[in-house]
Write a protein that holds these residues in place. Structure first.
Motif, PDB file in Angstrom:
ATOM      1  N   GLY A 149       4.577   7.329  -6.690  1.00  0.00           N
ATOM      2  CA  GLY A 149       4.461   7.802  -5.301  1.00  0.00           C
ATOM      3  C   GLY A 149       4.955   6.799  -4.275  1.00  0.00           C
ATOM      4  O   GLY A 149       5.331   7.164  -3.178  1.00  0.00           O
ATOM      5  N   ALA A 198      13.965  -0.682  -6.639  1.00  0.00           N
ATOM      6  CA  ALA A 198      13.603   0.409  -5.716  1.00  0.00           C
ATOM      7  C   ALA A 198      12.253   0.038  -5.133  1.00  0.00           C
ATOM      8  O   ALA A 198      11.275   0.772  -5.237  1.00  0.00           O
ATOM      9  CB  ALA A 198      13.557   1.732  -6.461  1.00  0.00           C
ATOM     10  N   THR A 245      18.346   6.862   8.070  1.00  0.00           N
ATOM     11  CA  THR A 245      18.332   8.333   8.081  1.00  0.00           C
ATOM     12  C   THR A 245      16.973   8.854   7.643  1.00  0.00           C
ATOM     13  O   THR A 245      16.093   8.071   7.301  1.00  0.00           O
ATOM     14  CB  THR A 245      19.342   8.854   7.027  1.00  0.00           C
ATOM     15  OG1 THR A 245      18.896   8.416   5.728  1.00  0.00           O
ATOM     16  CG2 THR A 245      20.759   8.375   7.259  1.00  0.00           C
ATOM     17  N   LYS A 277       3.407  -1.895  -9.034  1.00  0.00           N
ATOM     18  CA  LYS A 277       2.099  -2.537  -8.818  1.00  0.00           C
ATOM     19  C   LYS A 277       1.016  -1.480  -8.722  1.00  0.00           C
ATOM     20  O   LYS A 277      -0.144  -1.730  -9.036  1.00  0.00           O
ATOM     21  CB  LYS A 277       2.101  -3.265  -7.466  1.00  0.00           C
ATOM     22  CG  LYS A 277       2.959  -4.473  -7.391  1.00  0.00           C
ATOM     23  CD  LYS A 277       2.754  -5.146  -6.047  1.00  0.00           C
ATOM     24  CE  LYS A 277       3.804  -4.719  -5.065  1.00  0.00           C
ATOM     25  NZ  LYS A 277       3.987  -5.619  -3.940  1.00  0.00           N
ATOM     26  N   LEU A 298      17.987   1.295  -0.998  1.00  0.00           N
ATOM     27  CA  LEU A 298      17.551   0.955   0.371  1.00  0.00           C
ATOM     28  C   LEU A 298      17.497  -0.554   0.599  1.00  0.00           C
ATOM     29  O   LEU A 298      16.596  -1.065   1.258  1.00  0.00           O
ATOM     30  CB  LEU A 298      16.198   1.603   0.720  1.00  0.00           C
ATOM     31  CG  LEU A 298      16.095   3.118   0.585  1.00  0.00           C
ATOM     32  CD1 LEU A 298      14.703   3.616   1.014  1.00  0.00           C
ATOM     33  CD2 LEU A 298      17.152   3.828   1.414  1.00  0.00           C
ATOM     34  N   ASN A 324       9.920  -7.168   0.276  1.00  0.00           N
ATOM     35  CA  ASN A 324       9.468  -7.154  -1.127  1.00  0.00           C
ATOM     36  C   ASN A 324      10.354  -7.987  -2.045  1.00  0.00           C
ATOM     37  O   ASN A 324       9.880  -8.513  -3.055  1.00  0.00           O
ATOM     38  CB  ASN A 324       9.390  -5.716  -1.653  1.00  0.00           C
ATOM     39  CG  ASN A 324       7.982  -5.145  -1.496  1.00  0.00           C
ATOM     40  OD1 ASN A 324       7.002  -5.896  -1.332  1.00  0.00           O
ATOM     41  ND2 ASN A 324       7.863  -3.838  -1.541  1.00  0.00           N
ATOM     42  N   THR A 329       1.415  -2.888 -12.695  1.00  0.00           N
ATOM     43  CA  THR A 329       2.130  -4.058 -13.201  1.00  0.00           C
ATOM     44  C   THR A 329       3.118  -4.540 -12.148  1.00  0.00           C
ATOM     45  O   THR A 329       4.004  -3.788 -11.734  1.00  0.00           O
ATOM     46  CB  THR A 329       2.887  -3.699 -14.508  1.00  0.00           C
ATOM     47  OG1 THR A 329       1.947  -3.144 -15.426  1.00  0.00           O
ATOM     48  CG2 THR A 329       3.550  -4.916 -15.122  1.00  0.00           C
ATOM     49  N   GLU A 330       2.945  -5.776 -11.750  1.00  0.00           N
ATOM     50  CA  GLU A 330       3.829  -6.336 -10.723  1.00  0.00           C
ATOM     51  C   GLU A 330       4.931  -7.156 -11.384  1.00  0.00           C
ATOM     52  O   GLU A 330       4.652  -7.971 -12.280  1.00  0.00           O
ATOM     53  CB  GLU A 330       3.005  -7.229  -9.788  1.00  0.00           C
ATOM     54  CG  GLU A 330       3.851  -7.873  -8.721  1.00  0.00           C
ATOM     55  CD  GLU A 330       3.021  -8.577  -7.666  1.00  0.00           C
ATOM     56  OE1 GLU A 330       1.767  -8.554  -7.759  1.00  0.00           O
ATOM     57  OE2 GLU A 330       3.635  -9.168  -6.754  1.00  0.00           O
ATOM     58  N   ILE A 347       9.362 -11.704  -4.819  1.00  0.00           N
ATOM     59  CA  ILE A 347       9.632 -11.829  -6.267  1.00  0.00           C
ATOM     60  C   ILE A 347      10.533 -13.054  -6.434  1.00  0.00           C
ATOM     61  O   ILE A 347      11.375 -13.319  -5.574  1.00  0.00           O
ATOM     62  CB  ILE A 347      10.393 -10.582  -6.795  1.00  0.00           C
ATOM     63  CG1 ILE A 347       9.664  -9.287  -6.439  1.00  0.00           C
ATOM     64  CG2 ILE A 347      10.627 -10.680  -8.302  1.00  0.00           C
ATOM     65  CD1 ILE A 347      10.435  -8.004  -6.784  1.00  0.00           C
TER      66      ILE A 347
HETATM   67  C1  LIG Z   1       3.595   5.859   6.670  1.00  0.00           C
HETATM   68  C2  LIG Z   1       5.037   6.077   6.370  1.00  0.00           C
HETATM   69  C3  LIG Z   1       5.646   7.281   6.718  1.00  0.00           C
HETATM   70  C4  LIG Z   1       6.979   7.498   6.415  1.00  0.00           C
HETATM   71  N1  LIG Z   1       7.551   8.689   6.775  1.00  0.00           N
HETATM   72  C5  LIG Z   1       8.856   8.908   6.494  1.00  0.00           C
HETATM   73  C6  LIG Z   1       9.497  10.134   6.850  1.00  0.00           C
HETATM   74  O1  LIG Z   1       8.887  11.031   7.426  1.00  0.00           O
HETATM   75  N2  LIG Z   1      10.813  10.282   6.562  1.00  0.00           N
HETATM   76  C7  LIG Z   1      11.523   9.314   5.917  1.00  0.00           C
HETATM   77  O2  LIG Z   1      12.703   9.497   5.661  1.00  0.00           O
HETATM   78  N3  LIG Z   1      10.937   8.166   5.551  1.00  0.00           N
HETATM   79  C8  LIG Z   1       9.630   7.933   5.828  1.00  0.00           C
HETATM   80  N4  LIG Z   1       9.054   6.745   5.453  1.00  0.00           N
HETATM   81  C9  LIG Z   1       9.841   5.759   4.671  1.00  0.00           C
HETATM   82  C10 LIG Z   1       9.508   5.884   3.172  1.00  0.00           C
HETATM   83  O3  LIG Z   1       9.156   4.615   2.747  1.00  0.00           O
HETATM   84  C11 LIG Z   1      10.706   6.442   2.403  1.00  0.00           C
HETATM   85  O4  LIG Z   1      10.977   7.758   2.864  1.00  0.00           O
HETATM   86  C12 LIG Z   1      10.526   6.538   0.877  1.00  0.00           C
HETATM   87  O5  LIG Z   1       9.239   6.947   0.521  1.00  0.00           O
HETATM   88  C13 LIG Z   1      10.897   5.230   0.212  1.00  0.00           C
HETATM   89  O6  LIG Z   1      10.912   5.386  -1.183  1.00  0.00           O
HETATM   90  P1  LIG Z   1      11.290   4.161  -2.124  1.00  0.00           P
HETATM   91  O7  LIG Z   1      11.176   4.647  -3.519  1.00  0.00           O
HETATM   92  O8  LIG Z   1      12.571   3.581  -1.709  1.00  0.00           O
HETATM   93  O9  LIG Z   1      10.193   3.050  -1.816  1.00  0.00           O
HETATM   94  P2  LIG Z   1       8.617   3.093  -1.814  1.00  0.00           P
HETATM   95  O10 LIG Z   1       8.123   4.476  -1.764  1.00  0.00           O
HETATM   96  O11 LIG Z   1       8.161   2.151  -0.772  1.00  0.00           O
HETATM   97  O12 LIG Z   1       8.224   2.516  -3.247  1.00  0.00           O
HETATM   98  C14 LIG Z   1       8.399   1.178  -3.591  1.00  0.00           C
HETATM   99  C15 LIG Z   1       7.423   0.838  -4.687  1.00  0.00           C
HETATM  100  O13 LIG Z   1       7.810  -0.416  -5.249  1.00  0.00           O
HETATM  101  C16 LIG Z   1       6.656  -1.077  -5.655  1.00  0.00           C
HETATM  102  N5  LIG Z   1       6.943  -2.500  -5.763  1.00  0.00           N
HETATM  103  C17 LIG Z   1       7.459  -3.334  -4.831  1.00  0.00           C
HETATM  104  N6  LIG Z   1       7.587  -4.579  -5.309  1.00  0.00           N
HETATM  105  C18 LIG Z   1       7.143  -4.542  -6.588  1.00  0.00           C
HETATM  106  C19 LIG Z   1       7.016  -5.513  -7.618  1.00  0.00           C
HETATM  107  N7  LIG Z   1       7.373  -6.785  -7.420  1.00  0.00           N
HETATM  108  N8  LIG Z   1       6.507  -5.132  -8.805  1.00  0.00           N
HETATM  109  C20 LIG Z   1       6.124  -3.843  -9.018  1.00  0.00           C
HETATM  110  N9  LIG Z   1       6.219  -2.888  -8.084  1.00  0.00           N
HETATM  111  C21 LIG Z   1       6.729  -3.217  -6.880  1.00  0.00           C
HETATM  112  C22 LIG Z   1       5.646  -0.780  -4.573  1.00  0.00           C
HETATM  113  O14 LIG Z   1       4.320  -0.907  -5.057  1.00  0.00           O
HETATM  114  C23 LIG Z   1       5.988   0.670  -4.212  1.00  0.00           C
HETATM  115  O15 LIG Z   1       5.140   1.579  -4.852  1.00  0.00           O
HETATM  116  C24 LIG Z   1       7.721   6.493   5.757  1.00  0.00           C
HETATM  117  C25 LIG Z   1       7.118   5.276   5.436  1.00  0.00           C
HETATM  118  C26 LIG Z   1       5.811   5.062   5.739  1.00  0.00           C
HETATM  119  C27 LIG Z   1       5.182   3.746   5.373  1.00  0.00           C
END
Ligand SMILES: Cc1cc2nc3c(=O)[nH]c(=O)nc-3n(C[C@H](O)[C@H](O)[C@H](O)COP(=O)(O)OP(=O)(O)OC[C@H]3O[C@@H](n4cnc5c(N)ncnc54)[C@H](O)[C@@H]3O)c2cc1C
Length: 541
Positions: A46, A143, A436, A41, A429, A389, A111-112, A393
């Motif tokens: 990032g 993810a 962790t 989206k 996740l 999330n 794009t969602e 969907i």
């Molecule tokens: C403020 C904050 C601080 C954090 N600090 C830490 C830390 O210090 N250490 C740690 O281990 N973890 C931390 N976390 C947890 C962090 O979320 C994870 O470490 C990691 O960034 C997760 O990565 P991910 O790819 O699984 O998910 P995310 O980074 O959350 O990415 C998911 C993506 O999926 C997209 N998405 C979801 N649904 C849809 C859809 N239907 N269509 C299109 N796109 C979609 C979203 O837009 C998003 O960009 C923190 C979280 C937050 C919010």
């Protein structure tokens, strides 16, 4: 009749462009040569670090471990300025990884994904987006993030507020609140960071405190080139021990029972951890039983309470900020959070004893009749964690089963990565994955998913999905482990307790990353124990 959009066919669809989605596209395309399309989206990669641009946003994992470990050159080229890494630096890092591995061209940003429907006859997933595009793929890797679906409280009168409202996870780039009267709702990890960063800038800060928190200093310090070089020289060893550990935060996890030492020694150990900094280090590096033994937990809690009493000068303010009960949530650390309340422009309002009655045009009115006048109301109210999330969907598996029906009651999985009735559908996740430092857990899951896809491709497996029995057993395992801790007794997002109407349930495997990795490896070694593998060639008797 509606016009048919002809779908684009790819091998795999990846949803999300955070750590998980980036690595999944790299593994599936660059390493396996599959055709992959990724969606987010967001207008760029990032994930968490694209969205959370609020002042003070910082990892609470140390900089050298809040990154990918899969590529030695990438690790050697990495750098950081302080022991903890800020949001802009993490975003820049993730963008650089995307470019380094030439992944941008596989992603459709802005794009969602609106639906993912399993077409049983074709054994394909049909994935639709808000741009009207339709894709078909054998595999879907979700993810979508575990702290990503925004939780926005429903306050009476909010729509009448004439000021601005901002959720921390949708902070407009560069938005500055200098000179404004600001209210913040939420004092979890994000709330503490944004409160600490905003206090010196704004004219007045009103913090609406629902649940006072136990927090210890983060201990963020500048690092020297020599310190970075020493880490880089030992990176293989460091990651090896991180991946064998429980919480994967890079410190030695204690096995010492808190009550096995004298009170004086206990306080010395707590003080040392307090001076060093780090929330997970304080909870898991001092003693081995703070999360499981009530006396040990109370010792840690009372140490932190004594610090709060020392730091906050006004006794009435200290009372409002003083946690009671168990120290049993994701452990917090801060950059001078309690100190903020000694500033003349910062006020704490305890909303459990003096609830918010309504929001009006000018601000927030509490039950005592006071109008807290505000220009901006900041929501640091977190997320509908883990399954949030997915539920946004339209996901339908075998026989049209909707994910919300499958997860009626509680979200479940087998191993945190798959769920019954959703063939070739993987989660990074997902519910009941490890609790962790997350990048090494994300890598573990993406590698397992990618190896499983490779296995299916090599062996002409048409569909792979867990059996309901295996899923039930995993849910029970996670529940049993959680029940052996004190965590189940705290009101926390770890169990979905922060979202009104969400039924609290166990959402994590609290058995540690090392054990989790062994479980995953064991399942594969045991011919994918707990999975049903359907061959492409029908097996005849
Ligand atoms: C403020 C904050 C601080 C954090 N600090 C830490 C830390 O210090 N250490 C740690 O281990 N973890 C931390 N976390 C947890 C962090 O979320 C994870 O470490 C990691 O960034 C997760 O990565 P991910 O790819 O699984 O998910 P995310 O980074 O959350 O990415 C998911 C993506 O999926 C997209 N998405 C979801 N649904 C849809 C859809 N239907 N269509 C299109 N796109 C979609 C979203 O837009 C998003 O960009 C923190 C979280 C937050 C919010």
């Amino acid at each position: 009749m509606t016009a048919q959009i002809s779908p684009t066919v790819v091998d795999a669809v990846v949803i999300g462009a955070g750590f998980g989605g980036i690595y999944a596209v790299h593994k599936l395309h660059n390493e396996q040569g599959l055709t992959v399309v990724g969606f987010d989206k967001a207008d760029g990669p990032g994930g968490t670090w694209y969205w959370n641009r609020y002042p003070g946003a910082l990892s609470d994992t140390e900089s050298h471990l809040y990154r990918f470990s899969f590529d030695r050159d990438l690790l050697q080229d990495g750098t950081w300025k302080t022991t903890y890494i800020t949001q802009p630096e993490i975003l820049e890092y993730l963008e650089s990884v995307v470019d380094r591995f030439d992944l941008r061209r596989h992603f459709r940003f802005g794009t969602e994904v609106t639906s993912a429907i399993y077409l049983e006859d074709e054994n394909l997933w049909e994935v639709s987006t808000d741009k009207g595009e339709v894709y078909r793929a054998k595999y879907v890797v979700n993810a979508v993030g575990l702290l990503s679906a925004i939780n926005f409280p429903d306050l009476p009168g909010l729509d009448t507020f004439e000021g601005e409202t901002i959720h921390t996870a949708a902070w407009p780039e560069g938005k500055n609140l200098a000179g404004k009267r600001v209210g913040v709702i939420g004092t979890g990890s994000t709330g503490q960071q944004v409160i600490t960063a905003l206090a010196p800038e704004v004219e007045h800060l009103t913090v609406f405190v629902r649940t006072p928190q136990y927090s210890v200093p983060v201990g963020n310090r500048p690092v020297t080139k020599e310190q970075i070089d020493a880490i880089k020289a030992d990176y293989d060893g460091i990651w090896d021990s991180v991946k064998k550990s429980a919480v994967a935060f890079g410190f030695e996890e204690s096995t010492l029972p808190a009550m096995s030492v004298s009170e004086e020694e206990r306080n010395r150990i707590f003080q040392e951890a307090w001076d060093h900094g780090g929330g997970f280090r304080f909870m898991f590096g001092t003693f081995g039983d703070i999360a499981t033994d009530e006396a040990a937990n109370e010792a840690a809690a009372s140490f932190i309470r004594s610090k709060i009493a020392e730091i906050i000068e006004d006794p009435e303010t200290a009372r409002k900020l003083m946690p009671t009960g168990l120290y049993a949530k994701r452990p917090l650390c801060d950059n001078g959070y309690y100190e903020v309340y000694n500033r003349p422009n910062v006020e704490a309002v305890a909303i459990k004893e003096n609830p918010i009655r309504e929001v009006t045009a000018k601000g927030v009115v509490t039950e005592d009749g006071v109008l807290h006048e505000l220009d901006v109301l900041v929501f640091a109210t977190g997320f509908d964690a883990v399954d949030g999330n997915y539920r946004r969907i339209e996901i339908r598996g075998r026989n049209g089963l909707h994910i919300n029906d499958h997860w009626d009651g509680q979200p479940t999985s087998y191993l945190g990565v798959t769920t019954a009735n959703f063939p070739n559908w993987f989660m990074v996740l997902g519910p009941n994955g490890p609790f962790t430092n997350l990048p090494p857990s994300i890598e573990t899951q993406v590698e397992w998913i990618s190896d499983t896809v490779a296995y299916a491709e090599r062996n002409e497996i048409r569909a792979i999905e867990p059996t309901p029995e295996a899923e039930e057993e995993w849910t029970q395992t996670c529940t049993d482990i959680a029940n052996a801790t004190l965590f189940t007794r705290g009101d926390s997002w770890i169990f979905g307790a922060n979202v009104p109407g969400k039924k609290p349930s166990v959402l994590f495997y609290l058995g540690g990353l090392g054990n989790y990795r062994n479980v995953l490896a064991g399942v594969v070694a045991d011919s994918y124990r707990g999975f049903e593998l359907k061959s492409a060639v029908p097996v005849t008797a």
